[in-house]
Design a protein around this motif. Structure first.
Motif, mmCIF file in Angstrom:
data_model
loop_
_atom_site.group_PDB
_atom_site.id
_atom_site.type_symbol
_atom_site.label_atom_id
_atom_site.label_comp_id
_atom_site.label_asym_id
_atom_site.label_seq_id
_atom_site.Cartn_x
_atom_site.Cartn_y
_atom_site.Cartn_z
ATOM 1 N N ASN A 21 -1.410 -25.548 -5.165
ATOM 2 C CA ASN A 21 0.031 -25.741 -5.052
ATOM 3 C C ASN A 21 0.397 -27.199 -5.299
ATOM 4 O O ASN A 21 1.334 -27.498 -6.042
ATOM 5 N N LEU A 22 -0.338 -28.118 -4.693
ATOM 6 C CA LEU A 22 -0.079 -29.541 -4.881
ATOM 7 C C LEU A 22 -0.309 -29.934 -6.338
ATOM 8 O O LEU A 22 0.491 -30.657 -6.926
ATOM 9 N N SER A 24 -0.043 -28.028 -8.932
ATOM 10 C CA SER A 24 1.058 -27.457 -9.699
ATOM 11 C C SER A 24 2.321 -28.303 -9.568
ATOM 12 O O SER A 24 3.018 -28.552 -10.553
ATOM 13 N N GLN A 25 2.624 -28.752 -8.350
ATOM 14 C CA GLN A 25 3.802 -29.593 -8.138
ATOM 15 C C GLN A 25 3.680 -30.909 -8.884
ATOM 16 O O GLN A 25 4.645 -31.371 -9.495
ATOM 17 N N ASN A 28 4.322 -30.497 -12.544
ATOM 18 C CA ASN A 28 5.715 -30.228 -12.875
ATOM 19 C C ASN A 28 6.583 -31.476 -12.860
ATOM 20 O O ASN A 28 7.731 -31.438 -13.285
ATOM 21 N N ILE A 29 6.053 -32.573 -12.394
ATOM 22 C CA ILE A 29 6.834 -33.807 -12.339
ATOM 23 C C ILE A 29 6.935 -34.379 -13.750
ATOM 24 O O ILE A 29 5.935 -34.627 -14.397
ATOM 25 N N ILE A 44 16.596 -29.391 -2.396
ATOM 26 C CA ILE A 44 15.202 -28.926 -2.396
ATOM 27 C C ILE A 44 14.861 -28.207 -1.102
ATOM 28 O O ILE A 44 14.220 -27.156 -1.103
ATOM 29 N N ARG A 74 9.585 -39.134 -5.989
ATOM 30 C CA ARG A 74 9.371 -37.677 -6.024
ATOM 31 C C ARG A 74 7.929 -37.313 -5.660
ATOM 32 O O ARG A 74 7.687 -36.414 -4.866
ATOM 33 N N LEU A 78 6.720 -35.059 -2.413
ATOM 34 C CA LEU A 78 5.936 -33.827 -2.514
ATOM 35 C C LEU A 78 4.636 -33.923 -1.723
ATOM 36 O O LEU A 78 4.243 -32.973 -1.039
ATOM 37 N N THR A 79 3.989 -35.071 -1.793
ATOM 38 C CA THR A 79 2.752 -35.280 -1.040
ATOM 39 C C THR A 79 3.019 -35.240 0.456
ATOM 40 O O THR A 79 2.284 -34.604 1.216
ATOM 41 N N ASN A 81 5.490 -33.735 2.052
ATOM 42 C CA ASN A 81 5.797 -32.349 2.454
ATOM 43 C C ASN A 81 4.538 -31.495 2.510
ATOM 44 O O ASN A 81 4.392 -30.663 3.407
ATOM 45 N N GLN A 82 3.642 -31.685 1.561
ATOM 46 C CA GLN A 82 2.404 -30.894 1.537
ATOM 47 C C GLN A 82 1.548 -31.198 2.766
ATOM 48 O O GLN A 82 0.965 -30.289 3.347
#
Length: 86
Positions: A21-22, A24-25, A28-29, A44, A74, A78-79, A81-82
């Motif tokens: 998941n990480l 993939s995120q 996508n950046i 978000i 960004r 994301l990091t 939140n993960q």
């Protein structure tokens, strides 16, 4: 040659899913230097702007203050939140 098999397959699968998941995120950046505002975070996280600002003001949040503006990279968001997922 002996192969060690972890007895906790579910835990290993969960770790693999989080890593995937990480990954993939991150893929996508569009640009690693892209910054998010409180409004972006609210969209978000599907919450109000006030709740997003409260979230951003946590002591461990990777916040960047620009005058009165609140921003976050960004990738750092994301990091963060993960890592905070329970």
């Amino acid at each position: 040659m002996a192969i060690q098999i972890n007895s906790n397959i579910d835990e290993e699968l969960e770790k693999a899913e989080r890593l995937l998941n990480l990954y993939s995120q991150i893929n996508n950046i569009q640009e690693a230097e892209d910054y998010l505002t409180a409004e972006d975070i609210a969209k978000i996280m599907n919450c109000t702007i006030v709740a997003a600002r409260d979230y951003m003001n946590r002591p461990d949040f990777p916040l960047i203050r620009c005058g009165k503006g609140l921003k976050v990279n960004r990738l750092a968001f994301l990091t963060y939140n993960q890592q905070r997922r329970v």
